[in-house]
Motif scaffolding. Structure first.
Motif, PDB file in Angstrom:
ATOM      1  N   ALA A   1      -3.930  -5.026  -8.100  1.00  0.00           N
ATOM      2  CA  ALA A   1      -4.719  -3.944  -7.510  1.00  0.00           C
ATOM      3  C   ALA A   1      -3.890  -3.104  -6.547  1.00  0.00           C
ATOM      4  N   ILE A   2      -2.906  -3.730  -5.917  1.00  0.00           N
ATOM      5  CA  ILE A   2      -2.093  -3.043  -4.911  1.00  0.00           C
ATOM      6  C   ILE A   2      -0.670  -2.859  -5.397  1.00  0.00           C
ATOM      7  N   TRP A   3      -0.194  -1.622  -5.317  1.00  0.00           N
ATOM      8  CA  TRP A   3       1.209  -1.303  -5.567  1.00  0.00           C
ATOM      9  C   TRP A   3       1.882  -1.119  -4.221  1.00  0.00           C
ATOM     10  N   GLY A   4       2.835  -1.998  -3.910  1.00  0.00           N
ATOM     11  CA  GLY A   4       3.565  -1.890  -2.663  1.00  0.00           C
ATOM     12  C   GLY A   4       4.928  -1.254  -2.875  1.00  0.00           C
ATOM     13  N   GLY A   5       5.364  -0.426  -1.939  1.00  0.00           N
ATOM     14  CA  GLY A   5       6.659   0.228  -2.066  1.00  0.00           C
ATOM     15  C   GLY A   5       7.362   0.366  -0.732  1.00  0.00           C
ATOM     16  N   ASP A   6       8.574   0.909  -0.771  1.00  0.00           N
ATOM     17  CA  ASP A   6       9.396   1.071   0.413  1.00  0.00           C
ATOM     18  C   ASP A   6      10.132   2.404   0.325  1.00  0.00           C
ATOM     19  N   PHE A   7      10.653   2.875   1.464  1.00  0.00           N
ATOM     20  CA  PHE A   7      11.324   4.172   1.536  1.00  0.00           C
ATOM     21  C   PHE A   7      12.834   4.053   1.365  1.00  0.00           C
TER      22      PHE A   7
ATOM     23  N   GLU B   1       6.191   8.363  -8.699  1.00  0.00           N
ATOM     24  CA  GLU B   1       5.769   7.011  -9.082  1.00  0.00           C
ATOM     25  C   GLU B   1       4.453   6.637  -8.414  1.00  0.00           C
ATOM     26  N   ILE B   2       4.325   6.963  -7.139  1.00  0.00           N
ATOM     27  CA  ILE B   2       3.076   6.673  -6.430  1.00  0.00           C
ATOM     28  C   ILE B   2       1.915   7.447  -7.050  1.00  0.00           C
ATOM     29  N   LYS B   3       2.149   8.697  -7.395  1.00  0.00           N
ATOM     30  CA  LYS B   3       1.086   9.489  -8.035  1.00  0.00           C
ATOM     31  C   LYS B   3       0.649   8.841  -9.349  1.00  0.00           C
TER      32      LYS B   3
ATOM     33  N   PHE C   1      -1.315   5.622  -8.518  1.00  0.00           N
ATOM     34  CA  PHE C   1      -2.627   5.967  -7.970  1.00  0.00           C
ATOM     35  C   PHE C   1      -3.555   6.463  -9.073  1.00  0.00           C
ATOM     36  N   ALA C   2      -3.027   7.295  -9.962  1.00  0.00           N
ATOM     37  CA  ALA C   2      -3.837   7.804 -11.075  1.00  0.00           C
ATOM     38  C   ALA C   2      -4.314   6.673 -11.970  1.00  0.00           C
ATOM     39  N   ASN C   3      -3.526   5.605 -12.039  1.00  0.00           N
ATOM     40  CA  ASN C   3      -3.909   4.447 -12.849  1.00  0.00           C
ATOM     41  C   ASN C   3      -4.900   3.531 -12.138  1.00  0.00           C
TER      42      ASN C   3
ATOM     43  N   GLN D   1      -0.461  13.301   0.895  1.00  0.00           N
ATOM     44  CA  GLN D   1      -1.677  13.820   1.519  1.00  0.00           C
ATOM     45  C   GLN D   1      -2.197  15.032   0.759  1.00  0.00           C
ATOM     46  N   GLU D   2      -1.284  15.915   0.355  1.00  0.00           N
ATOM     47  CA  GLU D   2      -1.676  17.091  -0.410  1.00  0.00           C
ATOM     48  C   GLU D   2      -2.283  16.706  -1.761  1.00  0.00           C
ATOM     49  N   ALA D   3      -1.834  15.565  -2.295  1.00  0.00           N
ATOM     50  CA  ALA D   3      -2.370  15.067  -3.564  1.00  0.00           C
ATOM     51  C   ALA D   3      -3.626  14.219  -3.355  1.00  0.00           C
ATOM     52  N   LYS D   4      -4.102  14.143  -2.115  1.00  0.00           N
ATOM     53  CA  LYS D   4      -5.311  13.389  -1.749  1.00  0.00           C
ATOM     54  C   LYS D   4      -5.151  11.891  -2.048  1.00  0.00           C
TER      55      LYS D   4
END
Length: 342
Positions: free
Chosen positions: A77-83, A104-106, A109-111, A174-177
């Protein structure tokens, strides 16, 4: 208006009035997506269910998510990432992959995935790229620490420049909500990271407050939920807690201790549960999966396995058992959190 908003939350999410009263994020200007996500976490917490998750290093994006699917037939359920922080000498955390992060985050999130972001920030004295040991794991002198917390100083400006880079990515989200559970400066009750091991109002807590103010009031990042996540919550972890009004979520990172059989002492969970004061409490890093019996006694709102280490330390059958339990939520089981989610 506040009563009406709480009533709407009760109707839409099916949580109690008590839960609704506690659901407001610490940022009064938090986006509706961030508010909806926090409300969902309260709901899961009340149901004593646990969201599954795994961390993915920036150099391999979602390989760990895909590996879990191959084993269990389900995505976490959770996708974790780093910078990231490194160069090619430590390629899995190489900052050259940062342009791939937002796309990748987009996609995740879409999934349907919930996004959790960690940041192993380079020591601002050294800048980036930097090695893990000697760069992220390093020290500041007391004088450097004071300078870091003093606006206008050279070190403060270096810190701002680092945080501006990450803020730019978070603004794209944020712009992608897309709301983000943000867990900066984790394991602060340990003394290995440059931000850790400093008690008192001028210690870690001051840095936490400085970042919150910089991101909320300077960068106007309203899509973040602020997760304070300690190392093993032994006695004294409270000395690093900024206050219940300064965090949206709490969590801790727990790995096995050398020569100690018990991985998840009930005492640790109870201490964190008390500190949380009703706010969602997560197992924000772990390698060994808690058993279903342990999750019943310690109903973390989510767990986040730490990348490929998870596959080496857990039996395949144990992974399947946990991910297929009714008490553990996978990505396909998340009901729509946001009204505009397709």
């Amino acid at each position: 208006m506040k009563r009406l908003f709480c009533s709407m939350l009760v109707c839409f999410f099916g949580i109690s009035v008590v839960g609704a009263q506690n659901v407001a994020p610490i940022n009064p200007n938090a986006s509706k997506e961030a508010r909806a996500l926090l409300n969902y976490l309260y709901k899961i917490s009340a149901q004593k269910k646990t969201l599954s998750g795994i961390h993915n290093v920036i150099g391999r994006m979602s390989e760990n998510v895909d590996d879990l699917y191959k084993i269990t037939g389900k995505y976490p359920a959770i996708w974790g990432g780093d910078f990231g922080f490194a160069d090619s000498t430590h390629d899995i955390d190489n900052i050259k992959y940062r342009p791939l992060l937002v796309p990748e985050i987009k996609k995740q999130f879409a999934n349907g995935a919930i996004v959790v972001m960690t940041y192993h920030q380079a020591n601002p004295v050294m800048g980036e790229p930097t090695p893990f040991e000697g760069g992220v794991i390093s020290k500041l002198t007391d004088q450097q620490w004071k300078e870091l917390l003093t606006p206008g100083t050279p070190l403060y400006k270096k810190w701002c420049a680092q945080m501006d880079l990450l803020a730019a990515k978070l603004k794209e989200l944020q712009e992608a909500k897309i709301p983000v559970i943000f867990r900066p400066y984790h394991e602060m009750n340990g003394d290995w990271f440059w931000w850790g091991g400093r008690k008192g109002s001028n210690g870690f807590i001051a840095l936490w407050n400085q970042l919150y103010d910089y991101y909320t009031n300077h960068h106007h990042l309203n899509n973040l939920l602020w997760a304070w996540t300690s190392d093993k919550p032994k006695l004294g972890v409270e000395d690093f807690f900024p206050g219940i009004d300064k965090v949206d979520l709490l969590g801790c990172d727990i790995y096995p201790q050398k020569d100690v059989e018990e991985v998840y002492p009930q005492e640790w969970y109870d201490r964190m549960h008390k500190l949380a004061g009703g706010k969602p409490l997560a197992l924000t890093e772990n390698s060994i999966l808690p058993t279903l019996q342990q999750l019943k006694k310690q109903p973390w709102v989510w767990f986040m396995l730490w990348s490929e280490k998870s596959f080496k330390l857990n039996k395949t059958e144990d992974i399947k058992t946990v991910f297929n339990s009714k008490a553990v939520i996978t990505r396909d089981e998340i009901k729509p959190i946001y009204k505009n989610r397709k």
